[in-house]
Design an enzyme around this catalytic site. Structure first.
Site, PDB file in Angstrom:
ATOM      1  N   HIS A 155      49.049   5.939 -36.108  1.00 27.20           N
ATOM      2  CA  HIS A 155      48.219   7.111 -35.813  1.00 27.20           C
ATOM      3  C   HIS A 155      47.707   7.005 -34.374  1.00 27.20           C
ATOM      4  O   HIS A 155      47.802   5.949 -33.737  1.00 27.20           O
ATOM      5  CB  HIS A 155      47.056   7.172 -36.812  1.00 27.20           C
ATOM      6  CG  HIS A 155      46.711   8.578 -37.217  1.00 27.20           C
ATOM      7  ND1 HIS A 155      46.805   9.649 -36.344  1.00 27.20           N
ATOM      8  CD2 HIS A 155      46.275   9.107 -38.389  1.00 27.20           C
ATOM      9  CE1 HIS A 155      46.440  10.763 -36.968  1.00 27.20           C
ATOM     10  NE2 HIS A 155      46.132  10.462 -38.215  1.00 27.20           N
ATOM     11  N   ALA A 156      47.156   8.119 -33.867  1.00 26.97           N
ATOM     12  CA  ALA A 156      46.581   8.104 -32.526  1.00 26.97           C
ATOM     13  C   ALA A 156      45.461   7.068 -32.475  1.00 26.97           C
ATOM     14  O   ALA A 156      44.726   6.877 -33.460  1.00 26.97           O
ATOM     15  CB  ALA A 156      46.046   9.479 -32.169  1.00 26.97           C
ATOM     16  N   GLU A 228      57.638  17.185 -33.069  1.00 29.50           N
ATOM     17  CA  GLU A 228      56.753  18.368 -33.089  1.00 29.50           C
ATOM     18  C   GLU A 228      55.855  18.226 -31.877  1.00 29.50           C
ATOM     19  O   GLU A 228      54.906  17.431 -31.891  1.00 29.50           O
ATOM     20  CB  GLU A 228      55.894  18.365 -34.364  1.00 29.50           C
ATOM     21  CG  GLU A 228      56.670  18.509 -35.654  1.00 29.50           C
ATOM     22  CD  GLU A 228      57.163  19.910 -35.887  1.00 29.50           C
ATOM     23  OE1 GLU A 228      56.881  20.802 -35.064  1.00 29.50           O
ATOM     24  OE2 GLU A 228      57.851  20.115 -36.900  1.00 29.50           O
ATOM     25  N   CYS A 262      48.349  22.750 -31.468  1.00 30.69           N
ATOM     26  CA  CYS A 262      49.639  23.082 -30.852  1.00 30.69           C
ATOM     27  C   CYS A 262      49.935  24.564 -31.027  1.00 30.69           C
ATOM     28  O   CYS A 262      50.500  25.194 -30.147  1.00 30.69           O
ATOM     29  CB  CYS A 262      50.741  22.237 -31.482  1.00 30.69           C
ATOM     30  SG  CYS A 262      50.753  22.305 -33.269  1.00 30.69           S
TER      31      CYS A 262
HETATM   32  P1  NAP Z   1      49.960  12.102 -27.460  1.00 30.15           P
HETATM   33  O1  NAP Z   1      49.169  11.507 -26.400  1.00 30.15           O
HETATM   34  O2  NAP Z   1      51.386  12.362 -27.221  1.00 30.15           O
HETATM   35  O3  NAP Z   1      49.769  11.175 -28.746  1.00 30.15           O
HETATM   36  C1  NAP Z   1      50.426  11.444 -29.972  1.00 30.15           C
HETATM   37  C2  NAP Z   1      50.823  10.137 -30.617  1.00 30.15           C
HETATM   38  O4  NAP Z   1      51.855   9.534 -29.843  1.00 30.15           O
HETATM   39  C3  NAP Z   1      49.693   9.107 -30.673  1.00 30.15           C
HETATM   40  O5  NAP Z   1      49.819   8.351 -31.848  1.00 30.15           O
HETATM   41  C4  NAP Z   1      49.948   8.243 -29.453  1.00 30.15           C
HETATM   42  O6  NAP Z   1      49.404   6.958 -29.556  1.00 30.15           O
HETATM   43  C5  NAP Z   1      51.463   8.211 -29.440  1.00 30.15           C
HETATM   44  N1  NAP Z   1      52.058   7.971 -28.143  1.00 30.15           N
HETATM   45  C6  NAP Z   1      51.661   8.432 -26.942  1.00 30.15           C
HETATM   46  N2  NAP Z   1      52.519   8.033 -25.981  1.00 30.15           N
HETATM   47  C7  NAP Z   1      53.479   7.294 -26.581  1.00 30.15           C
HETATM   48  C8  NAP Z   1      54.630   6.617 -26.119  1.00 30.15           C
HETATM   49  N3  NAP Z   1      54.992   6.598 -24.846  1.00 30.15           N
HETATM   50  N4  NAP Z   1      55.383   5.942 -27.027  1.00 30.15           N
HETATM   51  C9  NAP Z   1      55.037   5.933 -28.321  1.00 30.15           C
HETATM   52  N5  NAP Z   1      53.970   6.575 -28.820  1.00 30.15           N
HETATM   53  C10 NAP Z   1      53.190   7.257 -27.966  1.00 30.15           C
HETATM   54  O7  NAP Z   1      49.392  13.500 -27.924  1.00 30.15           O
HETATM   55  P2  NAP Z   1      47.882  13.866 -28.258  1.00 30.15           P
HETATM   56  O8  NAP Z   1      47.157  14.072 -26.987  1.00 30.15           O
HETATM   57  O9  NAP Z   1      47.334  12.915 -29.256  1.00 30.15           O
HETATM   58  O10 NAP Z   1      48.117  15.254 -29.022  1.00 30.15           O
HETATM   59  C11 NAP Z   1      48.160  16.449 -28.363  1.00 30.15           C
HETATM   60  C12 NAP Z   1      49.571  16.968 -28.235  1.00 30.15           C
HETATM   61  O11 NAP Z   1      50.188  17.038 -29.514  1.00 30.15           O
HETATM   62  C13 NAP Z   1      49.576  18.386 -27.717  1.00 30.15           C
HETATM   63  O12 NAP Z   1      50.585  18.553 -26.770  1.00 30.15           O
HETATM   64  C14 NAP Z   1      49.844  19.207 -28.962  1.00 30.15           C
HETATM   65  O13 NAP Z   1      50.352  20.477 -28.712  1.00 30.15           O
HETATM   66  C15 NAP Z   1      50.771  18.320 -29.715  1.00 30.15           C
HETATM   67  N6  NAP Z   1      50.808  18.692 -31.135  1.00 30.15           N
HETATM   68  C16 NAP Z   1      51.931  19.271 -31.641  1.00 30.15           C
HETATM   69  C17 NAP Z   1      51.974  19.669 -32.956  1.00 30.15           C
HETATM   70  C18 NAP Z   1      53.206  20.319 -33.544  1.00 30.15           C
HETATM   71  O14 NAP Z   1      53.294  20.401 -34.750  1.00 30.15           O
HETATM   72  N7  NAP Z   1      54.146  20.773 -32.756  1.00 30.15           N
HETATM   73  C19 NAP Z   1      50.864  19.470 -33.768  1.00 30.15           C
HETATM   74  C20 NAP Z   1      49.727  18.885 -33.220  1.00 30.15           C
HETATM   75  C21 NAP Z   1      49.713  18.489 -31.890  1.00 30.15           C
HETATM   76  P3  NAP Z   1      48.071   6.534 -28.750  1.00 30.15           P
HETATM   77  O15 NAP Z   1      46.973   7.398 -29.254  1.00 30.15           O
HETATM   78  O16 NAP Z   1      47.921   5.107 -29.086  1.00 30.15           O
HETATM   79  O17 NAP Z   1      48.393   6.799 -27.302  1.00 30.15           O
END
Ligand code: NAP
Length: 451
Positions: A155-156, A228, A262
């Site tokens: 998870h985040a 996603e 999102c």
């Molecule tokens: P994020 O920074 O990409 O984080 C999402 C998850 O990915 C977290 O568990 C994070 O872990 C992990 N992560 C980040 N960088 C990584 C990497 N290089 N390698 C492996 N894992 C990695 O996104 P967020 O800021 O939490 O969420 C916002 C984004 O999600 C927005 O762009 C939103 O639109 C999108 N979203 C999309 C949907 C959909 O269904 N399409 C739904 C909800 C949100 P850490 O927290 O440990 O960094």
């Protein structure tokens, strides 16, 4: 590395956790292997009993779990409780429909018998975001477990308590053999998990950079990935629409989850003949929102989830105004709180025109006809959802055909629903969750030919 749970409304550090070491990750994957044999052998009926129990537990604990969500990521508590209830209904949905969705499909050929069988793939890694800390996980986990798979959740890093609470719910519901495990790990440890031969596929919900990174690691190891990612959904209003309904829903669709969704409507594309009246009423409604303590049931907009998100949105608005956009209301930050904001007359190179705005900031555009509305709607790297307001059915059909997204909602707000598939095109990702398509993402589609 420490993983911290911090209340975004107060800045208070609630709890900290040490990230798992390699040996603990390895042991968890080994437990998953054993859990897979157990869950696979159960069959749909036995899994369904446990998934129904999961729903019951979620409903029983929804108040307490909703408060935990609000404490860790700041969404208004009423919405947090509703999120837990939605997870419960999705567990029920898949408990009832998984067997039908995955039943053998017979095909007429010259053979004695030909059919398609859907088999579980195995251990699936889910990398999930903090914005809907329960819903994002359950919409993956309910179908995955019902299909006979087992799950590992990364998870985040800002919602570790939610991650542990979800594991506990599944365990208490009878998935007590490690069918669902939370791994408290940092993003730099994800590669190790994907690379492990015992892990068969990965699903990521999050940002484009995270998606690109995880999908390329999966590709290197020849494993399936579902992504996603972000969105910059258009919300189009045409003259035949009910303006009352369009304005009310426009505000709701922008500020859902404090603007951090999102599928929140981010770009409001309005026909020029109703541009002035829409703008006036929309701005007034945004100004009337109650911003404040997310634990207060009457709050509309709480804090953004982290200081970084608040800084990002602050910068996007500042740069957009510097590029020539007009600030109609808002544009103020107070700690992690950001005032509901409306921008208009936005030049194409401004961040508010082409980037995802993850906070309560609306971008207004005016267009002269359907063709221009479709062109503006598609003028984004994303392709997640779109909401179109019109009472002209022929016009609606032109939007349905012309808009390049995974879902188009006519006279309704874009929302996920377990009965229908959810996912994006372009940089919003690939693959689908929910509905029949969602449960078939993590199965081996086996053709059987009996000569
Ligand atoms: P994020 O920074 O990409 O984080 C999402 C998850 O990915 C977290 O568990 C994070 O872990 C992990 N992560 C980040 N960088 C990584 C990497 N290089 N390698 C492996 N894992 C990695 O996104 P967020 O800021 O939490 O969420 C916002 C984004 O999600 C927005 O762009 C939103 O639109 C999108 N979203 C999309 C949907 C959909 O269904 N399409 C739904 C909800 C949100 P850490 O927290 O440990 O960094």
């Amino acid at each position: 590395m420490a993983i911290a749970s911090v209340n975004p409304a107060t800045g208070e550090v609630l709890r900290t956790f040490e990230a798992l070491h390699d040996a603990a990750i390895d042991a968890a994957i080994a437990r998953s292997e054993r859990a897979l044999r157990v869950n696979r052998a159960r069959g749909f009926r036995e899994r369904g009993i446990r998934m129904q129990k999961t729903a019951e537990i979620l409903e029983k604990r929804q108040g307490e779990l909703g408060r935990l969500i609000t404490m860790e990521m700041g969404k208004p508590v009423k919405a947090a409780v509703a999120e837990v209830a939605k997870c419960a209904s999705t567990c029920r949905y898949y408990a009832e429909h998984a067997e039908g969705y995955l039943a053998d499909e017979h095909v007429k050929t010259e053979a004695q018998e030909t059919f398609i069988r859907y088999e579980p793939m195995g251990t699936i890694l889910a990398v999930m975001p903090w914005n809907f800390p329960f819903w994002q996980v359950f919409r993956f986990a309910a179908p995955a477990l019902m299909a006979g798979n087992v799950a590992l959740l990364k998870h985040a890093s800002n919602v570790p308590q939610c991650a542990l609470a979800i594991e506990e719910v599944f365990r208490d519901a009878g998935f007590a053999d490690h069918e669902f495990q939370t791994l408290l790990i940092g993003s730099e440890q994800v590669e190790r998990v994907i690379a492990d031969p015992r892990v068969k596929a990965v699903t990521l919900t999050g940002s484009e950079p995270a998606g690109a990174s995880v999908a390329s690691i999966a590709a290197k190891h020849i494993k399936k990935a579902v992504l996603e990612l972000g969105g910059s959904d258009p919300f189009i209003v045409m003259p035949s629409a009910s303006l009352d309904d369009a304005v009310t829903t426009a505000v709701k669709a922008r500020i859902v989850n404090n603007g951090q969704s999102c599928i929140a409507a981010k770009r409001f594309i309005v026909h020029e003949s109703i541009g002035d009246v829409f703008e006036k009423r929309f701005v007034a409604a945004m100004e009337a929102l109650k911003v404040g303590d997310p634990m207060d049931e009457s709050t509309d907009v709480g804090p953004l989830a982290t200081p970084r998100i608040a800084s990002d949105i602050e910068k996007q608005v500042r740069d957009s105004v510097a590029a020539g956009a007009q600030l109609l209301t808002g544009g103020r930050r107070d700690g992690n709180y950001y005032a509901p904001t409306v921008l208009a007359r936005i030049p194409p190179h401004a961040p508010a025109a082409h980037e995802e705005t993850f906070g309560p900031v609306a971008s207004l555009f005016r267009v002269k006809d359907v063709d221009e509305a479709i062109a503006v709607a598609n003028d984004t790297p994303f392709g997640l959802g779109a909401s179109v307001w019109t009472n002209d059915r022929a016009e609606a059909d032109r939007f349905i055909d012309g808009i390049e997204t995974g879902q188009v909602f006519i006279n309704a707000m874009v929302a996920s629903d377990p009965r229908v598939p959810f996912g994006g095109t372009k940089h919003s990702g690939f693959g689908r969750e929910l509905g029949a398509y969602g449960i078939r993402e993590f199965v081996n589609v086996k053709t059987v030919w009996v000569g």
